[in-house]
Write a protein that holds these residues in place. Structure first.
Motif, PDB file in Angstrom:
ATOM      1  N   GLY A 122       0.789  -1.224   0.000  1.00  0.00           N
ATOM      2  CA  GLY A 122       0.000   0.000   0.000  1.00  0.00           C
ATOM      3  C   GLY A 122       0.824   1.279   0.000  1.00  0.00           C
ATOM      4  O   GLY A 122       0.287   2.376   0.079  1.00  0.00           O
ATOM      5  N   ARG A 123       2.137   1.159  -0.112  1.00  0.00           N
ATOM      6  CA  ARG A 123       3.020   2.328  -0.081  1.00  0.00           C
ATOM      7  C   ARG A 123       3.839   2.389  -1.361  1.00  0.00           C
ATOM      8  O   ARG A 123       4.434   1.386  -1.775  1.00  0.00           O
ATOM      9  N   ALA A 124       3.868   3.557  -2.007  1.00  0.00           N
ATOM     10  CA  ALA A 124       4.671   3.735  -3.208  1.00  0.00           C
ATOM     11  C   ALA A 124       6.148   3.673  -2.825  1.00  0.00           C
ATOM     12  O   ALA A 124       6.607   4.438  -1.989  1.00  0.00           O
ATOM     13  N   VAL A 125       6.866   2.726  -3.428  1.00  0.00           N
ATOM     14  CA  VAL A 125       8.287   2.568  -3.139  1.00  0.00           C
ATOM     15  C   VAL A 125       9.156   3.009  -4.315  1.00  0.00           C
ATOM     16  O   VAL A 125      10.368   3.086  -4.197  1.00  0.00           O
ATOM     17  N   PHE A 126       8.501   3.275  -5.447  1.00  0.00           N
ATOM     18  CA  PHE A 126       9.213   3.767  -6.624  1.00  0.00           C
ATOM     19  C   PHE A 126       8.271   4.672  -7.387  1.00  0.00           C
ATOM     20  O   PHE A 126       7.096   4.357  -7.563  1.00  0.00           O
ATOM     21  N   GLY A 127       8.798   5.784  -7.859  1.00  0.00           N
ATOM     22  CA  GLY A 127       7.992   6.705  -8.637  1.00  0.00           C
ATOM     23  C   GLY A 127       6.986   7.430  -7.767  1.00  0.00           C
ATOM     24  O   GLY A 127       7.060   7.407  -6.544  1.00  0.00           O
ATOM     25  N   SER A 128       6.069   8.082  -8.426  1.00  0.00           N
ATOM     26  CA  SER A 128       5.023   8.795  -7.699  1.00  0.00           C
ATOM     27  C   SER A 128       3.766   8.814  -8.553  1.00  0.00           C
ATOM     28  O   SER A 128       3.814   8.688  -9.765  1.00  0.00           O
ATOM     29  N   LEU A 129       2.642   8.955  -7.886  1.00  0.00           N
ATOM     30  CA  LEU A 129       1.355   8.957  -8.562  1.00  0.00           C
ATOM     31  C   LEU A 129       0.548  10.167  -8.127  1.00  0.00           C
ATOM     32  O   LEU A 129       0.553  10.536  -6.953  1.00  0.00           O
ATOM     33  N   SER A 130      -0.149  10.757  -9.084  1.00  0.00           N
ATOM     34  CA  SER A 130      -1.074  11.844  -8.740  1.00  0.00           C
ATOM     35  C   SER A 130      -2.327  11.238  -8.129  1.00  0.00           C
ATOM     36  O   SER A 130      -2.576  10.032  -8.235  1.00  0.00           O
TER      37      SER A 130
END
Length: 137
Positions: A122-130
């Motif tokens: 549930g956690r972004a570990v690479f990149g990013s999302l809007s």
């Protein structure tokens, strides 16, 4: 009839005989980038351009079949199908967000698809999302 001992990677023949496929990127005969593996399974084209219509083209898979082999098939192969392999309530929600929808683009373009973000637990570990991307917009 194709003798599976005569030709490697006879994925279509295996599926047609109800053999479950499990793809991965941790074996030296497959590229580390899973998009290249999906591309190869779907197009059967070789990167050197020598087989533009596919090497043993009758063995091509659909994108859905290749993705199932990478996800649910791999989870099944490691006896983890109840914990992962699909986005299902109660399972681990590890996933990637891709630059393109591989189910809608021409198969030849799959090799160019990039990972925009990786989410683990549930956690972004690479990149990013809007926020829109997180909501599927």
């Amino acid at each position: 009839m194709l003798d599976v001992g005569d030709r490697p990677k006879v994925f279509r023949t295996f599926l047609d005989h109800n053999v479950r496929l499990a793809f991965g990127t941790d074996w030296s005969v497959a590229p580390l980038n899973p998009m290249m593996g999906v591309y190869a399974a779907v197009t059967r084209a070789t990167l050197d351009g020598k087989n533009p219509d596919g090497w043993v083209p009758e063995q091509k898979l659909t994108v859905t079949e290749a993705m199932e082999a990478y996800t649910m098939g791999s989870a099944w192969a490691e006896f983890q199908e109840n914990e992962k392999g699909s986005l299902t309530p109660g399972k681990l929600a590890d996933f990637v967000v891709l630059s393109d929808d591989i189910f809608r683009i021409p198969p030849a373009k799959i090799k160019d698809v990039k990972v925009k973000a990786t989410v683990i637990g549930g956690r972004a570990v690479f990149g990013s999302l809007s926020k829109d991307e997180l909501n599927g917009k």
